[in-house]
Structure formats: C-alpha cells, structure tokens
Design a protein around this motif. Structure first.
Motif, short mmCIF file in Angstrom:
data_model
loop_
_atom_site.label_atom_id
_atom_site.label_comp_id
_atom_site.label_asym_id
_atom_site.label_seq_id
_atom_site.Cartn_x
_atom_site.Cartn_y
_atom_site.Cartn_z
N ASP A 55 -1.30 18.43 12.58
CA ASP A 55 -1.57 17.26 11.74
C ASP A 55 -2.26 16.16 12.54
OD1 ASP A 55 -0.60 18.35 9.43
OD2 ASP A 55 1.42 17.53 9.68
N ASP A 56 -1.88 16.01 13.82
CA ASP A 56 -2.55 15.02 14.67
C ASP A 56 -4.03 15.33 14.80
OD1 ASP A 56 -0.16 13.66 15.19
OD2 ASP A 56 0.29 14.93 16.92
N THR A 101 0.27 17.84 17.49
CA THR A 101 0.53 18.76 16.39
C THR A 101 -0.75 19.03 15.63
OG1 THR A 101 0.98 17.04 14.73
CG2 THR A 101 2.83 17.72 16.16
N ILE A 153 -2.72 25.60 6.47
CA ILE A 153 -2.07 25.32 7.76
C ILE A 153 -2.03 26.60 8.58
CG2 ILE A 153 0.02 24.54 8.89
CD1 ILE A 153 -1.37 22.35 7.33
N SER A 196 -10.74 13.63 10.86
CA SER A 196 -10.76 13.59 9.40
C SER A 196 -12.01 12.95 8.82
CB SER A 196 -9.52 12.83 8.89
OG SER A 196 -9.51 11.49 9.39
N GLU A 212 -3.10 22.22 1.31
CA GLU A 212 -3.73 22.33 2.62
C GLU A 212 -3.57 23.73 3.18
OE1 GLU A 212 -1.96 19.41 5.10
OE2 GLU A 212 -3.16 17.76 4.30
N LYS A 249 -5.91 17.17 12.89
CA LYS A 249 -6.61 16.97 11.61
C LYS A 249 -6.96 15.50 11.41
CE LYS A 249 -4.73 20.93 9.11
NZ LYS A 249 -3.99 21.39 7.92
N GLN A 250 -6.04 14.62 11.80
CA GLN A 250 -6.27 13.19 11.65
C GLN A 250 -7.38 12.70 12.58
OE1 GLN A 250 -4.96 11.18 9.37
NE2 GLN A 250 -6.27 9.53 10.14
#
Length: 326
Positions: A249-250, A247, A326, A256, A324, A252-253
C-alpha cells in the motif's frame, strides 16, 4: 452490398428477459484480409459476440452483416460465408480418416462433389497435413488437430474466419505454426475475427485490436491507439522481501499520481509491476528516489522496458474494476 467481411452496427444481446446485457451497443467492421482481435476479461462478451457473428445467436438489437448478408434476414447466406474454428479434440469423427472427415464436412459446406477432391487436397497442403490424409483423426497430435480444424473451416471458401483461442494449450513451436497459417489465410483475403488471451499472439497477428468490457467497446484501433487510450508508455518491475518498513500500500501511494501499481506474492516475495503513464519521463530514477528519500534499500532487480499490449490491457482492466488487485 457491403464490401466488408464483417460489419456490426449497434449490436446488443440480452439474456434473462433483458435483465443481463451480455453485449451492449457494439460496432466494428473487418475488411477482407484484416485480422481483427477481440480482447477482454472472462465474461466481457467475446464468446457471445462470436456466436452472433456465426449465426448461432441472434442479436437483441442492431445488425450484423457477413459478406454483406444480414445474419437474421439472410442467415443461410451469411452462414455460408463463415468458417468457425473452436479447436480442441471434438468436432471430428475420431475413428474416421482425415480425408473421410474432410469429405463429410465439404458436403455440409455445400462444396460440389466434383470440386471436393481438389479443394480438400489444396487445404490439407496449406495446413501441412497432406501426409496425414489417410490417418485416423484420433492418431493426430493436438497441433495437427488444430490445423485440421482450420482446414475444415476453410471448406467452401468462406469470406470470414472466426478463431476462438486458436493456440490455447499448444506447445510454443506448434503455436507458431498455427500463427503462420492464420497469417497466410489473411494474405489470401479472408477477414479474420480472433479472440485470444495471449497478448503476445494478438500483438504479432492483429491489424486491429478491440478491447471490450461488460459487453461495451472500450477502445479499438492499432497498438499505438491502445497504448494512447491506456496512457501507458513504460513498465517497471522489481521484487521485495516482506518487511514492516514498507508495504504494498505504501508503494502504491508513492506512485499514485503517475502510475498503476500491481503487486502479487510469489515465493515469499512481493513482485511489483508499475505501469507508468505518459507523464513519467524517468521511471527508473523515480523508483530509486522514492526508496532513497526514505532511507530504504533500493531493490537491486529493477527493470524498466517499453510497455506491451498486455500492460495496456492490465491498465484498462484495472480501471474497469472497483476492487484492487493485491
């Protein structure tokens, strides 16, 4: 008397009885012949700043000098030293000729009658409108009207030119012509305050760039100064089809610690932009590694390039937002 075309010292402007701070403790200067770009998101305070520099608004505190004249205590002298280009279809008498409009505005600018013809001819020649002098303004193209706006702003030999989005809405070839005119004006020693949402335009034209947010100065300097402030060096881009395996979010992590990751959905795909800080030495390899260790297919369209002013601006804007992208 100051030798600068424009000088702002701790300038602030409040509205709503001091409840809203549109501009907050802003200081900068523009030398003769310098193109100074003021950049920020909508609502950052650019328009308020330009209006104060043109004497249309007075600062709540601080001082503004135009060609050495205070915009409050010597407002008429300051106003006489400013040319302002707002652009668009308004600002002229549409059914009057180019020459008639220029004569009218020359009188308003205080150009002596005996000097008007020579000055008008010279300015129309500089913006390549001499052949349109007898044409009605409403017959001009948008690009021709924009060049006429610049010619009008130069009546009276101002020391400072205020340009608000001078090429917005113009075709690329016409925009290039306007940029050539702006450069020519700077080469003649006119200080220029430019506001623009076109980062490539700012990169091409500006000697100095200032980024403001919420009315405050974030950074000002040359392009290298802006990149250093944003801690951005390289930019990578790739796309993915939406999947349960990974995803936004994955991703981005994953990055990071050494990048800001932006994602937007376009045509049933996720388009990623990774803005790397100066600590990342091998961005392309970092992306391949993160996908490979998770046994995921590596995106085939990864592109990495040197960062641009637009990339640096995105980093600074992102850091000044609480929500954020997105």
């Amino acid at each position: 008397m100051s030798s600068n075309a424009l000088e702002l010292t701790h300038v602030s402007r409040d509205f709503n009885h001091g409840k809203f701070h549109a501009v907050n403790d802003l200081s900068f200067m523009i030398k003769p012949g310098e193109i100074f770009a003021l950049v920020g998101v909508n609502g950052a305070g650019k328009t308020t700043t330009v209006k104060m520099c043109s004497t249309l608004l007075t600062p709540t505190s601080g001082s503004i000098l135009v060609n050495g004249y205070d915009t409050v205590t010597s407002s008429q002298n300051a106003r006489n030293a400013v040319g302002m280009v707002l652009g668009g279809d308004r600002g002229f008498y549409p059914k009057a000729t180019v020459l008639s409009n220029m004569r009218f505005f020359a009188s308003l600018a205080g150009v002596p009658y005996r000097q008007q013809s020579e000055q008008i001819d010279d300015l129309l020649d500089q913006v390549n409108l001499s052949e349109k002098r007898t044409a009605c303004v409403n017959t001009l193209s948008r690009g021709q009207k924009q060049r006429l706006h610049i010619a009008r702003a130069l009546l009276g030999n101002p020391k400072l030119l205020l340009l608000d989005e001078p090429t917005v809405g113009l075709d690329p070839d016409i925009a290039l012509q306007i940029r050539d005119v702006i450069t020519m004006m700077a080469n003649q020693g006119i200080g220029i305050l430019l506001t623009s949402h076109s980062m490539p335009e700012v990169e091409e034209l500006a000697d100095t760039v200032a980024i403001i947010n919420n009315g405050k100065m974030c950074v000002q300097g040359n392009l290298a100064d802006i990149y250093q402030y944003a801690h951005v060096s390289k930019t990578s881009m790739f796309s993915l089809a939406p999947s349960e395996a990974v995803t936004p979010d994955d991703i981005k992590q994953w990055f990071s610690n050494n990048a800001i990751v932006l994602c937007r959905s376009v045509s049933a795909k996720w388009n990623f932009t990774i803005l790397w800080n100066n600590a990342s030495e091998s961005p392309q390899q970092d992306i391949v590694h993160q996908f490979s260790v998770r046994e995921l297919a590596v995106p085939p369209d990864i592109v990495t390039r040197p960062s641009t002013l637009e990339d640096a601006f995105l980093v600074i804007a992102q850091e000044n937002r609480h929500d954020e992208i997105i």
